[in-house]
Design a protein around this motif. Sequence first.
Motif, PDB file in Angstrom:
ATOM      1  N   GLU A 268      58.456 151.685  62.278  1.00 26.96           N
ATOM      2  CA  GLU A 268      59.217 152.773  62.883  1.00 26.96           C
ATOM      3  C   GLU A 268      58.562 154.119  62.594  1.00 26.96           C
ATOM      4  O   GLU A 268      58.437 154.971  63.479  1.00 26.96           O
ATOM      5  N   GLU A 269      58.107 154.290  61.352  1.00 25.62           N
ATOM      6  CA  GLU A 269      57.446 155.548  60.984  1.00 25.62           C
ATOM      7  C   GLU A 269      56.156 155.734  61.776  1.00 25.62           C
ATOM      8  O   GLU A 269      55.851 156.830  62.259  1.00 25.62           O
ATOM      9  N   ALA A 270      55.397 154.662  61.936  1.00 24.04           N
ATOM     10  CA  ALA A 270      54.140 154.741  62.692  1.00 24.04           C
ATOM     11  C   ALA A 270      54.412 155.064  64.160  1.00 24.04           C
ATOM     12  O   ALA A 270      53.753 155.928  64.757  1.00 24.04           O
ATOM     13  N   PHE A 271      55.385 154.366  64.744  1.00 18.51           N
ATOM     14  CA  PHE A 271      55.722 154.618  66.142  1.00 18.51           C
ATOM     15  C   PHE A 271      56.197 156.052  66.333  1.00 18.51           C
ATOM     16  O   PHE A 271      55.812 156.729  67.302  1.00 18.51           O
ATOM     17  N   SER A 272      57.019 156.526  65.440  1.00 18.73           N
ATOM     18  CA  SER A 272      57.550 157.895  65.546  1.00 18.73           C
ATOM     19  C   SER A 272      56.422 158.917  65.498  1.00 18.73           C
ATOM     20  O   SER A 272      56.425 159.909  66.241  1.00 18.73           O
ATOM     21  N   ALA A 273      55.443 158.672  64.624  1.00 19.06           N
ATOM     22  CA  ALA A 273      54.310 159.599  64.516  1.00 19.06           C
ATOM     23  C   ALA A 273      53.495 159.621  65.803  1.00 19.06           C
ATOM     24  O   ALA A 273      53.082 160.691  66.284  1.00 19.06           O
ATOM     25  N   GLN A 274      53.255 158.441  66.378  1.00 17.35           N
ATOM     26  CA  GLN A 274      52.471 158.375  67.609  1.00 17.35           C
ATOM     27  C   GLN A 274      53.220 159.019  68.768  1.00 17.35           C
ATOM     28  O   GLN A 274      52.626 159.761  69.563  1.00 17.35           O
ATOM     29  N   ILE A 275      54.495 158.750  68.866  1.00 17.78           N
ATOM     30  CA  ILE A 275      55.303 159.341  69.943  1.00 17.78           C
ATOM     31  C   ILE A 275      55.361 160.849  69.810  1.00 17.78           C
ATOM     32  O   ILE A 275      55.262 161.583  70.808  1.00 17.78           O
ATOM     33  N   ALA A 276      55.492 161.337  68.581  1.00 19.64           N
ATOM     34  CA  ALA A 276      55.539 162.787  68.355  1.00 19.64           C
ATOM     35  C   ALA A 276      54.245 163.462  68.787  1.00 19.64           C
ATOM     36  O   ALA A 276      54.246 164.584  69.303  1.00 19.64           O
ATOM     37  N   ALA A 277      53.123 162.761  68.604  1.00 20.52           N
ATOM     38  CA  ALA A 277      51.821 163.347  68.948  1.00 20.52           C
ATOM     39  C   ALA A 277      51.472 163.180  70.419  1.00 20.52           C
ATOM     40  O   ALA A 277      50.916 164.089  71.046  1.00 20.52           O
ATOM     41  N   LEU A 278      51.809 162.027  71.001  1.00 17.09           N
ATOM     42  CA  LEU A 278      51.323 161.693  72.337  1.00 17.09           C
ATOM     43  C   LEU A 278      52.413 161.609  73.399  1.00 17.09           C
ATOM     44  O   LEU A 278      52.117 161.471  74.583  1.00 17.09           O
ATOM     45  N   GLY A 279      53.674 161.680  72.984  1.00 15.99           N
ATOM     46  CA  GLY A 279      54.760 161.634  73.948  1.00 15.99           C
ATOM     47  C   GLY A 279      55.254 160.225  74.191  1.00 15.99           C
ATOM     48  O   GLY A 279      54.603 159.238  73.849  1.00 15.99           O
ATOM     49  N   ALA A 280      56.390 160.121  74.836  1.00 20.37           N
ATOM     50  CA  ALA A 280      57.014 158.821  75.089  1.00 20.37           C
ATOM     51  C   ALA A 280      56.213 157.965  76.060  1.00 20.37           C
ATOM     52  O   ALA A 280      56.386 156.741  76.116  1.00 20.37           O
ATOM     53  N   ASP A 281      55.328 158.580  76.825  1.00 20.51           N
ATOM     54  CA  ASP A 281      54.539 157.836  77.821  1.00 20.51           C
ATOM     55  C   ASP A 281      53.359 157.096  77.193  1.00 20.51           C
ATOM     56  O   ASP A 281      52.555 156.494  77.890  1.00 20.51           O
ATOM     57  N   THR A 282      53.232 157.134  75.873  1.00 23.85           N
ATOM     58  CA  THR A 282      52.129 156.483  75.178  1.00 23.85           C
ATOM     59  C   THR A 282      52.255 154.972  75.252  1.00 23.85           C
ATOM     60  O   THR A 282      53.270 154.426  75.695  1.00 23.85           O
ATOM     61  N   THR A 283      51.220 154.276  74.777  1.00 26.89           N
ATOM     62  CA  THR A 283      51.220 152.818  74.682  1.00 26.89           C
ATOM     63  C   THR A 283      51.282 152.428  73.207  1.00 26.89           C
ATOM     64  O   THR A 283      50.416 152.826  72.421  1.00 26.89           O
ATOM     65  N   LEU A 284      52.293 151.666  72.831  1.00 27.76           N
ATOM     66  CA  LEU A 284      52.462 151.261  71.440  1.00 27.76           C
ATOM     67  C   LEU A 284      51.988 149.817  71.241  1.00 27.76           C
ATOM     68  O   LEU A 284      52.335 148.927  72.020  1.00 27.76           O
ATOM     69  N   LEU A 285      51.203 149.612  70.195  1.00 24.98           N
ATOM     70  CA  LEU A 285      50.726 148.286  69.819  1.00 24.98           C
ATOM     71  C   LEU A 285      51.832 147.591  69.028  1.00 24.98           C
ATOM     72  O   LEU A 285      52.218 148.056  67.945  1.00 24.98           O
ATOM     73  N   VAL A 286      52.360 146.488  69.547  1.00 25.59           N
ATOM     74  CA  VAL A 286      53.618 145.951  69.017  1.00 25.59           C
ATOM     75  C   VAL A 286      53.478 144.625  68.268  1.00 25.59           C
ATOM     76  O   VAL A 286      54.492 144.013  67.919  1.00 25.59           O
ATOM     77  N   ASP A 287      52.237 144.167  68.008  1.00 24.65           N
ATOM     78  CA  ASP A 287      52.132 142.847  67.370  1.00 24.65           C
ATOM     79  C   ASP A 287      51.562 142.890  65.959  1.00 24.65           C
ATOM     80  O   ASP A 287      50.969 141.919  65.483  1.00 24.65           O
ATOM     81  N   THR A 288      51.756 144.011  65.246  1.00 25.47           N
ATOM     82  CA  THR A 288      51.310 144.068  63.858  1.00 25.47           C
ATOM     83  C   THR A 288      52.169 143.157  62.986  1.00 25.47           C
ATOM     84  O   THR A 288      51.665 142.454  62.107  1.00 25.47           O
ATOM     85  N   TYR A 289      53.449 143.155  63.227  1.00 25.08           N
ATOM     86  CA  TYR A 289      54.389 142.319  62.471  1.00 25.08           C
ATOM     87  C   TYR A 289      55.127 141.388  63.443  1.00 25.08           C
ATOM     88  O   TYR A 289      54.547 140.458  63.968  1.00 25.08           O
ATOM     89  N   ASP A 290      56.375 141.658  63.698  1.00 24.74           N
ATOM     90  CA  ASP A 290      57.172 140.859  64.624  1.00 24.74           C
ATOM     91  C   ASP A 290      57.272 141.582  65.962  1.00 24.74           C
ATOM     92  O   ASP A 290      57.759 142.723  66.024  1.00 24.74           O
ATOM     93  N   VAL A 291      56.840 140.940  67.032  1.00 23.08           N
ATOM     94  CA  VAL A 291      56.734 141.599  68.326  1.00 23.08           C
ATOM     95  C   VAL A 291      58.110 142.020  68.852  1.00 23.08           C
ATOM     96  O   VAL A 291      58.296 143.158  69.302  1.00 23.08           O
ATOM     97  N   GLU A 292      59.079 141.130  68.829  1.00 25.43           N
ATOM     98  CA  GLU A 292      60.383 141.464  69.394  1.00 25.43           C
ATOM     99  C   GLU A 292      61.025 142.623  68.655  1.00 25.43           C
ATOM    100  O   GLU A 292      61.580 143.539  69.282  1.00 25.43           O
ATOM    101  N   THR A 293      60.946 142.613  67.335  1.00 27.47           N
ATOM    102  CA  THR A 293      61.511 143.717  66.547  1.00 27.47           C
ATOM    103  C   THR A 293      60.822 145.027  66.911  1.00 27.47           C
ATOM    104  O   THR A 293      61.474 146.075  67.063  1.00 27.47           O
TER     105      THR A 293
END
Length: 450
Positions: A208-233
């Motif tokens: 969540e902290e990583a996603f928040s940092a990326q969104i804050a820098a690049l905006g909601a239109d960014t692409t998030l890498l979601v398979d570091t841990y559990d994909v669905e979560t």
Amino acid sequence: MPTTALLTDHYELTMLRAALKAGTAHRHSVFELFPRRLPTGRRYGVVAGVGRAMRALRAFRFDEESLAFLTETKVIDQPTADWLADYRFSGQMWGYPEGEVYFPGSPLVVVEGTFAEGVILETVLLSIYNHDSAIASAASRMTAMADGRPCIEMGSRRTQELSAVAAARAAYIAGFETTSNLEAGRRYGVPTAGTAAHSFTLLHNSEEEAFSAQIAALGADTTLLVDTYDVETAVRKAVELTDGKLGAIRLDSGDLGMMAKKMRTLLDSLGAEHTKIIVTSDLDEWNIAALSGAPVDGYGVGTALVTGSGHPTCGFVYKLVARADNDEPGAPLRAVAKASKDKISIGGRKYALRRLDDKGVASHEVVGIGQPPQGDHNDRPLLVPLVVDGEIVHDEPLTTARERHARSRAELPMNALKMSRGEPVIETLWIEPDGDVISDSFSGGSEETK
């Protein structure tokens, strides 16, 4: 740009040295760069590297440092050094423009001048064309299988650093939308794209902290890498953090088709119907084809692309095909050709056109020997001037080459897009001056040039 003159095999300069001594160096000559065959199983190839070759030709000068190296190592003698000091290609070149498709025997580059002027260009032209055309040929198959869904070139870490720049350029010509390589963006204007790797997620105390940092820098239109841990979560958290406005998720592992379907259903259920799904992870044209029925919106391709998807070279060769018997101005040219078993070539200066049927579909590659073949109302001549009297006259934006490739590929019969191994999708016809057809292909065998 630094000199490109030493991007050359040793034997070219020993041939030059011997020809100067023998008095044969200035004979009017024609060299051609061509493929004897397509890589095994391929149905067509794609020409790329023309612009880079012209850039290299412009910088093909033997400066003091180059000449000092060549003389100190006894590659050349002083008369050869004196000749090279003033070297400027002053002849003519014609070639297939970038993005055009090619077939066995296609005269991709025709170089006319003196023997001395033409022979020393062999290696630099072959190295550029063989690499870039291999990448473009693989990229074309990938974009064909993507069927309009964008492909992202991301192979810089899987090849030599300067090859990566050339690969990004070639891939763009063949339909890739963007590259991860910033030097390709700076040097050639290829659009660039990129977001984050797994290390960025691992840097932070939580996803969540990583996603928040990326969104804050690049905006909601960014692409998030979601398979570091559990994909669905991860997907649930990404949608929550962007109020359902997330640009895209990226899947980089596992069964990509199955996971894409599952995540599409989840995204839609969370109100993120417009969030796209990008897949990566060692993709090639066969993987992309297999994913055609999955809810995938884009593909990131690395290793397979920058290594030519199993064919890192096109096997192009560069051969003397015609020469005068002396160096007198206006001395007539006569055809010459090697007849070595499995490595034959056809002598004589070539001309080429793409024969189209009444529906505009390509039916043959027609190569005229010694004179242009006769076409009809819709056949396309394929050779364009590249260099006229030593002046480079061919200069076009990559977008033009990209558009040309789309048109050229669209002319091919539907069988061209089959992923199964096959023969060239159209035949090459060789036409003698009297109109006789002498051959429809080269024989098989080694592609080695020496």
